[in-house]
Write an enzyme that holds these catalytic residues in place. Structure first.
Site, PDB file in Angstrom:
ATOM      1  CG  ASP A   1      -1.906   1.095   1.292  1.00 60.58           C
ATOM      2  OD1 ASP A   1      -1.718   2.100   0.585  1.00 60.58           O
ATOM      3  OD2 ASP A   1      -2.882   0.970   2.064  1.00 60.58           O
ATOM      4  CG  HIS A   2       3.181   4.099  -3.125  1.00 60.82           C
ATOM      5  ND1 HIS A   2       4.117   4.602  -2.252  1.00 60.82           N
ATOM      6  CD2 HIS A   2       3.759   4.181  -4.353  1.00 60.82           C
ATOM      7  CE1 HIS A   2       5.188   4.982  -2.915  1.00 60.82           C
ATOM      8  NE2 HIS A   2       5.002   4.726  -4.194  1.00 60.82           N
ATOM      9  NE  ARG A   3      -4.060   3.839   1.657  1.00 56.96           N
ATOM     10  CZ  ARG A   3      -5.195   3.406   2.217  1.00 56.96           C
ATOM     11  NH1 ARG A   3      -6.205   4.235   2.389  1.00 56.96           N
ATOM     12  NH2 ARG A   3      -5.297   2.157   2.598  1.00 56.96           N
TER      13      ARG A   3
END
Length: 404
Positions: A373-375
């Site tokens: 998850d790039h968040r």
């Protein structure tokens, strides 16, 4: 004089975070009279298919809807007319019922019930061999043998209903298959994950030549009847990487805008079954040996294929591993098991030419991938996470020296 009293059985929260469930199958209809603790339906939660029992007896007045209806927690599942001498059964006391009481009703997984219908078997006449009188596919086979002089089995053609015979016929028209039950839940979870978390996938390959040799030696030396695959080694390697990079063992709290770092290492194992993908969880994997994990993987896999997984087997995962196995591809882009923030993919092991010390040699190489998850996670720590896993698997003998 007996007085009829209305009673509405509302869908309870039977699992962690349950909001709604789909009615997979009704075992009752309006007008039926049921006893307290009778099985009335199978429902599909986010995790598993669960048998629902009624806490009271009485005459069924109405059902929540047809099979496929989604019922929210707190909404009425069934409504009954109760006589004044009917008493409710405390759900917390159901596990205290004695063995004879449990046998008064049929306890069987959905796949067993389906097979029994196909074979024309009345499950009330079958003796269950497992705890509480639960009936298995083996029990059905034993029942058939007792009826047919040992000639029939559960894969035979005996007792097919007209509906089953019709389903087996093929025609040239298009076929439409209703998306429901576990398949519907999988579809919803995959869409939720894909459209909530920005997915990024990194890929690499690991030299597992030592691991291949070590596993072969251990299999030859093992006295226990346990299936030792590569998966337990991968679980331990991933767990070590999770300890080194805690943001991979986390979830994203969107409401509070917080990253929740988990202090437990519960590894989900994506498992393909005929009904669809399920993810049983190995709890506290960091506290278990290779052999203990191997034994647990084997048990959970068997339960998954027999549809005997309990909700507790599927809950509280912190990170997931998916393995395409020997027949799978070299790389893949797994979808995160939301609300987790990353998933590790272990793919096929193949002999490939690689360069070692400026020479071309043949090594056992395994393709791996990490979707994150790039968040929460960036590319640089993802690369270091993969390198940590690679270092452990390239030197697997270290895993045999300690538990943690």
């Amino acid at each position: 004089m007996e007085v009829s009293m209305p009673y509405e059985f509302k869908l309870p929260d039977i699992g962690e975070g349950l909001h709604e469930a789909e009615i997979v199958r009704w075992f009752v209809k309006e007008g039926d009279v049921v006893k307290a603790d009778d099985v009335i339906a199978e429902i599909q939660t986010d995790k598993a298919v669960v048998e629902m029992t009624t806490p009271v007896g009485g005459k069924i007045v109405s059902l929540a809807g047809d099979e496929g209806t989604v019922v929210r927690v707190g909404e009425t599942l069934i409504a009954l007319e109760q006589k004044n001498d009917q008493t409710a059964v405390n759900p917390d006391q159901r596990e205290q019922k004695d063995h004879r009481s449990a046998k008064r009703r049929v306890i069987a997984a959905p796949i067993v019930r389906k097979k029994a219908r196909e074979l024309g078997i009345d499950l009330t006449k079958v003796e269950g061999s497992e705890k509480g009188g639960r009936i298995t596919l083996s029990d059905l086979e034993q029942f058939l043998r007792s009826q047919d002089g040992g000639k029939a089995d559960v894969d035979g053609k005996r007792g097919k209903t007209p509906a089953t015979a019709h389903a087996e016929r093929r025609d040239s028209a298009d076929e439409r298959v209703a998306v429901k039950g576990l398949r519907k839940r999988i579809a919803e979870k995959m869409v939720q994950s894909s459209f909530t978390a920005p997915h990024v996938t990194g890929m690499d390959e690991i030299d597992v030549s030592k691991l291949v040799r070590l596993r072969k030696q251990l299999v030859e030396q093992m006295e226990e009847d346990v299936k030792l695959t590569y998966l337990p080694f991968i679980v331990k390697a991933v767990t070590k990487a999770l300890k080194a990079f805690p943001y991979f063992n986390a979830s994203y709290d969107e409401e509070r805008q917080e990253i929740v770092l988990k202090k437990r290492y519960n590894i989900g194992i994506a498992t393909a079954t005929k009904q669809g993908l399920v993810v049983p969880v190995i709890k506290q994997a960091d506290q278990k040996t290779i052999l203990e994990i191997a034994r647990e993987v084997e048990e959970l896999t068997k339960k998954a294929h027999e549809q005997k997984l309990e909700l507790s087997d599927l809950q509280d995962g912190t990170f997931t591993i998916t393995s395409t196995g020997a027949g799978g591809g070299w790389f893949a882009t797994p979808i995160i098991n939301y609300p987790e923030v990353a998933i590790f993919g272990a793919h096929a092991i193949k002999k490939r030419p690689v360069v070692v010390d400026d020479e071309i040699v043949i090594r056992d190489m395994m393709g791996v991938s990490i979707t994150f998850d790039h968040r929460v996670i960036d590319g640089e720590p993802a690369g270091r996470f993969m390198q940590t896993v690679a270092t452990v698997l390239e030197n697997p003998e270290r895993l045999l020296l300690d538990v943690k």
